[in-house]
Design an enzyme around this catalytic site. Structure first.
Site, short mmCIF file in Angstrom:
data_model
loop_
_atom_site.label_atom_id
_atom_site.label_comp_id
_atom_site.label_asym_id
_atom_site.label_seq_id
_atom_site.Cartn_x
_atom_site.Cartn_y
_atom_site.Cartn_z
CE1 TYR B 110 -4.34 -1.27 0.83
CE2 TYR B 110 -3.12 -2.97 2.04
CZ TYR B 110 -4.40 -2.65 1.46
OH TYR B 110 -5.37 -3.33 1.35
CE1 TYR B 149 -2.17 -6.58 4.11
CE2 TYR B 149 -3.08 -6.33 1.96
CZ TYR B 149 -3.10 -5.91 3.20
OH TYR B 149 -4.33 -5.58 3.58
NE ARG B 159 -6.90 -9.85 5.02
CZ ARG B 159 -7.98 -9.12 4.84
NH1 ARG B 159 -7.87 -7.87 4.78
NH2 ARG B 159 -9.01 -9.64 4.39
CG HIS B 162 -8.41 -7.22 0.43
ND1 HIS B 162 -7.42 -7.82 0.76
CD2 HIS B 162 -8.13 -5.91 1.10
CE1 HIS B 162 -6.76 -6.82 1.81
NE2 HIS B 162 -7.22 -5.81 1.91
CG HIS B 164 -10.02 -1.78 1.85
ND1 HIS B 164 -10.16 -2.35 3.08
CD2 HIS B 164 -8.74 -2.20 1.59
CE1 HIS B 164 -9.20 -3.06 3.40
NE2 HIS B 164 -8.06 -3.09 2.60
#
Lengths: 193, 242
Positions: B110, B149, B159, B162, B164
């Site tokens: 991110y 990640y 995770r 995905h 959000h």
């Protein structure tokens, strides 16, 4: 045939810790300019069950303007003024100490479903890593003792100490203080919406 | 008095208890000190809850929906179209409503100072986008497929990939923040956030479907993710909270 059960809802998931670059890139914590004649400051700290500050929460507020009108098509009370530029929506991430702050105006009264006035209030939604769904609460005002005592939502909270968590406190600087305790002693009253 | 008029309101239907995850899901460690312990008080839907923030197409930039064109060059990764329809649970479109998305880049990193995963940042990818649903409730984003990640929840926790999603819907009562997953992800079984939704059918609704018809030949693959928000009570309600 059985009746159509309708479409299943999309489940909620946590906002996670990495939302800032998307959701709070713009500053949405000032609902009115700092020099607005009726500006009020609302500030507080979000804390967890260990009483530690929550540095990765996001607090959203939704409120009527000073006349008690919502900037939304379903508030059809057209004789009440709308304020240009006042959306009634605010969003603020907590800082490293768990603090958030909004600059806004005190909302006017809005009706409850029976047409009776509710005490002035601001709807609040809290999002954070570790919250699989937002927590909803309300901010009420300390200078509205009489209206608060008659408010149908506030009085629906049976426990007096829990109810008291929804009334902001005045601070020495004249700001309003509203802490949000997610869990444990002095937990804030949360609603199922 | 003026504030008394038009006060009778139709609220939104209460959610099926199994549709959303519980606040406390101990396998997801972050919930342990953050889930409230005291029972929630039922909030009747008043004018405050059936209204909500209004954002329109005028507030969007022309490239806000295209996460691959926000920088000088193109981001690395598998280019994808993510689209779908937002409706209420009666199937009615949720029109003119703001959707915000954010995600990791193709390497699983991110653009966030808190993300310490030692995977490369991509100078051509921020991973944030937004758009407004159209008259039929449709939305469309162009992005790259995010990577999985690692995170610190449990040993060797990862995770699943995905995106959000944040949606306002028509009212404060319809606000939804969720995550969209990709079909067939091998990481679903060990992910406590995905697994926090107890009903397996509800969990399936978080998974997008590969959408061959929406792919753009020789340019991008496509996934469809339809989103269902709660619907309206049929009749205006008149109730006094106890």
């Amino acid at each position: 045939m059985t009746p159509d059960p309708g479409l299943g809802l999309t489940p909620s998931q946590t906002v996670g810790p990495f939302f800032h670059f998307a959701l709070t890139k713009e500053d949405w914590s000032r609902l009115v300019p700092l020099d607005h004649p009726q500006a009020i400051w609302i500030e507080g700290t979000v804390r967890d069950g260990a009483d530690d500050p929550v540095p990765d929460a996001m607090v959203e507020v939704w409120q009527a303007n000073a006349a008690g009108r919502y900037a939304h098509p379903e508030d059809r009370r057209e004789d009440l003024p709308l304020d240009k530029g006042f959306t009634g929506f605010g969003r603020c991430p907590t800082d490293a100490e768990g603090r958030y702050e909004f600059v806004t105006v005190k909302p006017g009264p809005v009706p409850d479903p029976n047409g009776e006035p509710q005490a002035p209030h601001i709807d609040v939604a809290v999002f954070a890593r570790g919250l699989l769904r937002q927590l909803v609460t309300r901010i009420y005002f300390p200078d509205e003792e009489e209206a608060n005592a008659a408010d149908p939502i506030l009085t629906s909270i049976g426990d007096r100490d829990l109810r008291r968590t929804l009334v902001a406190r005045g601070s020495p600087e004249g700001h309003l203080h509203f802490d949000i305790k997610l869990q444990g002693e002095n937990q804030t009253a949360f609603f199922e919406v | 008095m003026a504030w008394q008029r038009s006060s009778r309101v139709a609220g939104y239907r209460r959610d099926d208890a199994e549709a959303h995850p519980p606040y406390l899901h101990p396998d997801y460690k972050g919930t342990r000190l953050r889930a409230p312990e005291r029972p929630l008080t039922i909030l009747p839907h008043t004018l405050s809850e059936i209204t909500g923030p209004v954002y329109g197409p005028g507030q969007m930039g022309p490239l806000d929906h295209d996460l691959t064109r926000q920088h000088g060059g193109e981001p690395l990764g598998e280019r994808i179209i993510v689209h779908g329809r937002v409706t209420d649970d009666d199937g009615r479109p949720v029109r003119n409503s703001l959707i915000e998305i954010w995600q990791a880049n193709a390497a699983g990193r991110y653009v966030h100072q808190g993300d310490r995963h030692p995977a490369p940042l991509d100078p051509n990818f921020s991973g944030a986008g937004r758009c407004i649903t159209d008259e039929e409730g449709h939305y469309r984003f162009v992005t790259v497929k995010p990577g999985a990640y690692p995170w610190g929840n449990h040993p060797n926790a990862w995770r699943p990939a995905h995106i959000h999603f944040s949606l306002f819907g028509p009212a404060f009562a319809t606000r939804l923040v969720t995550q969209m997953y990709f079909p067939g992800d091998p990481l679903f079984g060990q992910d406590p956030i995905f697994q926090s939704v107890r009903d397996p059918q509800a969990r399936e609704r978080l998974i997008s479907s590969f959408d061959l018809d929406a792919t753009e030949p020789e340019w991008a693959l496509a996934y469809r993710f339809d989103i269902v928000l709660r619907g309206r009570e049929a009749t205006p309600m008149k109730r006094t909270p106890k």
